[in-house]
Write a protein that holds these residues in place. Structure first.
Motif, PDB file in Angstrom:
ATOM      1  N   GLU A 139       7.777  -2.911  10.052  1.00 32.33           N
ATOM      2  CA  GLU A 139       6.681  -3.418   9.217  1.00 32.33           C
ATOM      3  C   GLU A 139       5.355  -2.784   9.627  1.00 32.33           C
ATOM      4  O   GLU A 139       4.544  -2.403   8.784  1.00 32.33           O
ATOM      5  CB  GLU A 139       6.582  -4.941   9.305  1.00 32.33           C
ATOM      6  CG  GLU A 139       7.676  -5.661   8.560  1.00 32.33           C
ATOM      7  CD  GLU A 139       7.661  -5.385   7.072  1.00 32.33           C
ATOM      8  OE1 GLU A 139       6.570  -5.337   6.461  1.00 32.33           O
ATOM      9  OE2 GLU A 139       8.749  -5.199   6.503  1.00 32.33           O
ATOM     10  N   MET A 140       5.138  -2.640  10.926  1.00 30.02           N
ATOM     11  CA  MET A 140       3.916  -2.015  11.428  1.00 30.02           C
ATOM     12  C   MET A 140       3.855  -0.549  10.986  1.00 30.02           C
ATOM     13  O   MET A 140       2.810  -0.060  10.558  1.00 30.02           O
ATOM     14  CB  MET A 140       3.875  -2.115  12.958  1.00 30.02           C
ATOM     15  CG  MET A 140       2.598  -1.605  13.562  1.00 30.02           C
ATOM     16  SD  MET A 140       2.511  -1.854  15.344  1.00 30.02           S
ATOM     17  CE  MET A 140       3.870  -0.843  15.900  1.00 30.02           C
ATOM     18  N   MET A 141       4.964   0.160  11.055  1.00 30.57           N
ATOM     19  CA  MET A 141       5.002   1.557  10.628  1.00 30.57           C
ATOM     20  C   MET A 141       4.760   1.683   9.132  1.00 30.57           C
ATOM     21  O   MET A 141       4.084   2.621   8.677  1.00 30.57           O
ATOM     22  CB  MET A 141       6.339   2.189  11.016  1.00 30.57           C
ATOM     23  CG  MET A 141       6.486   2.411  12.505  1.00 30.57           C
ATOM     24  SD  MET A 141       8.096   3.055  12.972  1.00 30.57           S
ATOM     25  CE  MET A 141       8.117   4.603  12.113  1.00 30.57           C
ATOM     26  N   LYS A 142       5.304   0.757   8.342  1.00 31.57           N
ATOM     27  CA  LYS A 142       5.087   0.798   6.902  1.00 31.57           C
ATOM     28  C   LYS A 142       3.611   0.620   6.568  1.00 31.57           C
ATOM     29  O   LYS A 142       3.073   1.317   5.717  1.00 31.57           O
ATOM     30  CB  LYS A 142       5.928  -0.278   6.209  1.00 31.57           C
ATOM     31  CG  LYS A 142       7.396   0.061   6.172  1.00 31.57           C
ATOM     32  CD  LYS A 142       8.309  -0.908   5.477  1.00 31.57           C
ATOM     33  CE  LYS A 142       7.872  -2.180   4.960  1.00 31.57           C
ATOM     34  NZ  LYS A 142       8.912  -3.083   4.464  1.00 31.57           N
ATOM     35  N   ARG A 143       2.943  -0.309   7.277  1.00 33.54           N
ATOM     36  CA  ARG A 143       1.507  -0.509   7.040  1.00 33.54           C
ATOM     37  C   ARG A 143       0.727   0.751   7.399  1.00 33.54           C
ATOM     38  O   ARG A 143      -0.175   1.164   6.661  1.00 33.54           O
ATOM     39  CB  ARG A 143       0.994  -1.699   7.850  1.00 33.54           C
ATOM     40  CG  ARG A 143       1.365  -3.049   7.292  1.00 33.54           C
ATOM     41  CD  ARG A 143       0.593  -4.174   7.949  1.00 33.54           C
ATOM     42  NE  ARG A 143       0.640  -4.173   9.395  1.00 33.54           N
ATOM     43  CZ  ARG A 143       1.550  -4.814  10.130  1.00 33.54           C
ATOM     44  NH1 ARG A 143       2.497  -5.507   9.533  1.00 33.54           N
ATOM     45  NH2 ARG A 143       1.509  -4.764  11.440  1.00 33.54           N
ATOM     46  N   ALA A 144       1.077   1.384   8.517  1.00 31.95           N
ATOM     47  CA  ALA A 144       0.377   2.601   8.945  1.00 31.95           C
ATOM     48  C   ALA A 144       0.616   3.730   7.945  1.00 31.95           C
ATOM     49  O   ALA A 144      -0.308   4.488   7.620  1.00 31.95           O
ATOM     50  CB  ALA A 144       0.848   3.017  10.342  1.00 31.95           C
ATOM     51  N   PHE A 145       1.836   3.860   7.443  1.00 23.77           N
ATOM     52  CA  PHE A 145       2.147   4.908   6.478  1.00 23.77           C
ATOM     53  C   PHE A 145       1.390   4.685   5.169  1.00 23.77           C
ATOM     54  O   PHE A 145       0.831   5.622   4.605  1.00 23.77           O
ATOM     55  CB  PHE A 145       3.650   4.965   6.218  1.00 23.77           C
ATOM     56  CG  PHE A 145       4.046   6.032   5.242  1.00 23.77           C
ATOM     57  CD1 PHE A 145       3.982   7.372   5.592  1.00 23.77           C
ATOM     58  CD2 PHE A 145       4.459   5.701   3.959  1.00 23.77           C
ATOM     59  CE1 PHE A 145       4.331   8.360   4.686  1.00 23.77           C
ATOM     60  CE2 PHE A 145       4.809   6.674   3.048  1.00 23.77           C
ATOM     61  CZ  PHE A 145       4.745   8.014   3.410  1.00 23.77           C
ATOM     62  N   ARG A 146       1.344   3.438   4.707  1.00 21.22           N
ATOM     63  CA  ARG A 146       0.613   3.141   3.475  1.00 21.22           C
ATOM     64  C   ARG A 146      -0.876   3.436   3.639  1.00 21.22           C
ATOM     65  O   ARG A 146      -1.514   3.995   2.748  1.00 21.22           O
ATOM     66  CB  ARG A 146       0.823   1.680   3.079  1.00 21.22           C
ATOM     67  CG  ARG A 146       2.207   1.410   2.547  1.00 21.22           C
ATOM     68  CD  ARG A 146       2.383  -0.036   2.141  1.00 21.22           C
ATOM     69  NE  ARG A 146       3.757  -0.298   1.766  1.00 21.22           N
ATOM     70  CZ  ARG A 146       4.494  -1.277   2.262  1.00 21.22           C
ATOM     71  NH1 ARG A 146       3.984  -2.111   3.133  1.00 21.22           N
ATOM     72  NH2 ARG A 146       5.738  -1.429   1.884  1.00 21.22           N
ATOM     73  N   ARG A 147      -1.431   3.072   4.799  1.00 22.03           N
ATOM     74  CA  ARG A 147      -2.837   3.351   5.060  1.00 22.03           C
ATOM     75  C   ARG A 147      -3.085   4.861   5.092  1.00 22.03           C
ATOM     76  O   ARG A 147      -4.053   5.357   4.543  1.00 22.03           O
ATOM     77  CB  ARG A 147      -3.277   2.699   6.369  1.00 22.03           C
ATOM     78  CG  ARG A 147      -4.756   2.829   6.630  1.00 22.03           C
ATOM     79  CD  ARG A 147      -5.246   2.049   7.838  1.00 22.03           C
ATOM     80  NE  ARG A 147      -4.466   2.288   9.027  1.00 22.03           N
ATOM     81  CZ  ARG A 147      -3.679   1.393   9.610  1.00 22.03           C
ATOM     82  NH1 ARG A 147      -3.560   0.193   9.084  1.00 22.03           N
ATOM     83  NH2 ARG A 147      -3.002   1.680  10.695  1.00 22.03           N
ATOM     84  N   HIS A 148      -2.167   5.620   5.701  1.00 25.18           N
ATOM     85  CA  HIS A 148      -2.281   7.068   5.765  1.00 25.18           C
ATOM     86  C   HIS A 148      -2.260   7.665   4.355  1.00 25.18           C
ATOM     87  O   HIS A 148      -3.047   8.559   4.043  1.00 25.18           O
ATOM     88  CB  HIS A 148      -1.121   7.654   6.589  1.00 25.18           C
ATOM     89  CG  HIS A 148      -1.009   9.126   6.495  1.00 25.18           C
ATOM     90  ND1 HIS A 148      -1.895   9.981   7.139  1.00 25.18           N
ATOM     91  CD2 HIS A 148      -0.125   9.925   5.823  1.00 25.18           C
ATOM     92  CE1 HIS A 148      -1.555  11.234   6.861  1.00 25.18           C
ATOM     93  NE2 HIS A 148      -0.483  11.215   6.073  1.00 25.18           N
ATOM     94  N   CYS A 149      -1.371   7.163   3.501  1.00 27.74           N
ATOM     95  CA  CYS A 149      -1.280   7.680   2.121  1.00 27.74           C
ATOM     96  C   CYS A 149      -2.573   7.411   1.356  1.00 27.74           C
ATOM     97  O   CYS A 149      -3.038   8.266   0.606  1.00 27.74           O
ATOM     98  CB  CYS A 149      -0.087   7.043   1.402  1.00 27.74           C
ATOM     99  SG  CYS A 149       1.505   7.627   2.005  1.00 27.74           S
ATOM    100  N   VAL A 150      -3.150   6.247   1.561  1.00 30.75           N
ATOM    101  CA  VAL A 150      -4.402   5.916   0.864  1.00 30.75           C
ATOM    102  C   VAL A 150      -5.540   6.795   1.366  1.00 30.75           C
ATOM    103  O   VAL A 150      -6.360   7.275   0.585  1.00 30.75           O
ATOM    104  CB  VAL A 150      -4.742   4.410   1.058  1.00 30.75           C
ATOM    105  CG1 VAL A 150      -6.156   4.111   0.628  1.00 30.75           C
ATOM    106  CG2 VAL A 150      -3.746   3.553   0.295  1.00 30.75           C
ATOM    107  N   GLU A 151      -5.587   7.043   2.675  1.00 35.75           N
ATOM    108  CA  GLU A 151      -6.680   7.812   3.257  1.00 35.75           C
ATOM    109  C   GLU A 151      -6.589   9.296   2.921  1.00 35.75           C
ATOM    110  O   GLU A 151      -7.602   9.993   2.893  1.00 35.75           O
ATOM    111  CB  GLU A 151      -6.700   7.627   4.775  1.00 35.75           C
ATOM    112  CG  GLU A 151      -7.116   6.236   5.197  1.00 35.75           C
ATOM    113  CD  GLU A 151      -6.955   6.004   6.687  1.00 35.75           C
ATOM    114  OE1 GLU A 151      -6.429   6.899   7.390  1.00 35.75           O
ATOM    115  OE2 GLU A 151      -7.346   4.928   7.130  1.00 35.75           O
ATOM    116  N   THR A 152      -5.409   9.822   2.665  1.00 37.30           N
ATOM    117  CA  THR A 152      -5.255  11.277   2.420  1.00 37.30           C
ATOM    118  C   THR A 152      -5.257  11.629   0.948  1.00 37.30           C
ATOM    119  O   THR A 152      -5.204  12.810   0.614  1.00 37.30           O
ATOM    120  CB  THR A 152      -3.958  11.802   3.070  1.00 37.30           C
ATOM    121  OG1 THR A 152      -2.845  11.078   2.541  1.00 37.30           O
ATOM    122  CG2 THR A 152      -4.026  11.679   4.573  1.00 37.30           C
ATOM    123  N   THR A 153      -5.324  10.626   0.072  1.00 36.95           N
ATOM    124  CA  THR A 153      -5.355  10.958  -1.352  1.00 36.95           C
ATOM    125  C   THR A 153      -6.742  10.868  -1.917  1.00 36.95           C
ATOM    126  O   THR A 153      -7.655  10.401  -1.383  1.00 36.95           O
ATOM    127  CB  THR A 153      -4.438  10.021  -2.182  1.00 36.95           C
ATOM    128  OG1 THR A 153      -4.827   8.684  -1.960  1.00 36.95           O
ATOM    129  CG2 THR A 153      -3.009  10.270  -1.826  1.00 36.95           C
TER     130      THR A 153
END
Length: 123
Positions: A109-123
């Motif tokens: 769950e922690m990794m999913k949150r980090a991945f989603r945040r990364h996707c938002v920040e890089t788009t």
């Protein structure tokens, strides 16, 4: 890699207590979660004489239930787990495997949150 280190001191009357080191005088930026919910009423107090932070986390009522419940303590700056509290409210059959599975779920769950945040920040 996080330089924060969390050491449990005790759990008494539904309150988990520990010592957080590795930040010096700077207030550590941490979050405490149970499932997908934040545990907002934790306290972080500086102990000047011992050069560490005292962390107290009241165990949420939702964490007192059948099965294995995991409360995660995460460093917000590095998004890495620095500690966990595992509460087992069921029979003790296969406890090691179930505890590991609960920890894996919480870390996923922690990794999913980090991945989603990364996707938002890089788009």
């Amino acid at each position: 890699m996080s330089t924060l280190k969390l050491t449990k001191t005790r759990m008494l009357e539904g309150v988990w207590q520990g010592i957080l080191t590795g930040t010096g005088d700077e207030t550590p930026k941490i979050t405490v979660t149970h499932g997908n919910s934040n545990v907002a009423d934790f306290k972080l107090v500086r102990n000047e004489t011992a050069d560490h932070w005292s962390l107290t986390i009241p165990v949420p009522a939702a964490a007192i239930a059948d099965g294995i419940q995991v409360i995660l303590v995460t460093d917000l700056e590095t998004d890495q787990k620095i500690g966990d509290i595992v509460i087992i409210g069921d029979d003790v059959t296969s406890i090691d495997l179930r505890a590991e599975m609960a920890l894996l779920r919480a870390e996923l769950e922690m990794m999913k949150r980090a991945f989603r945040r990364h996707c938002v920040e890089t788009t």
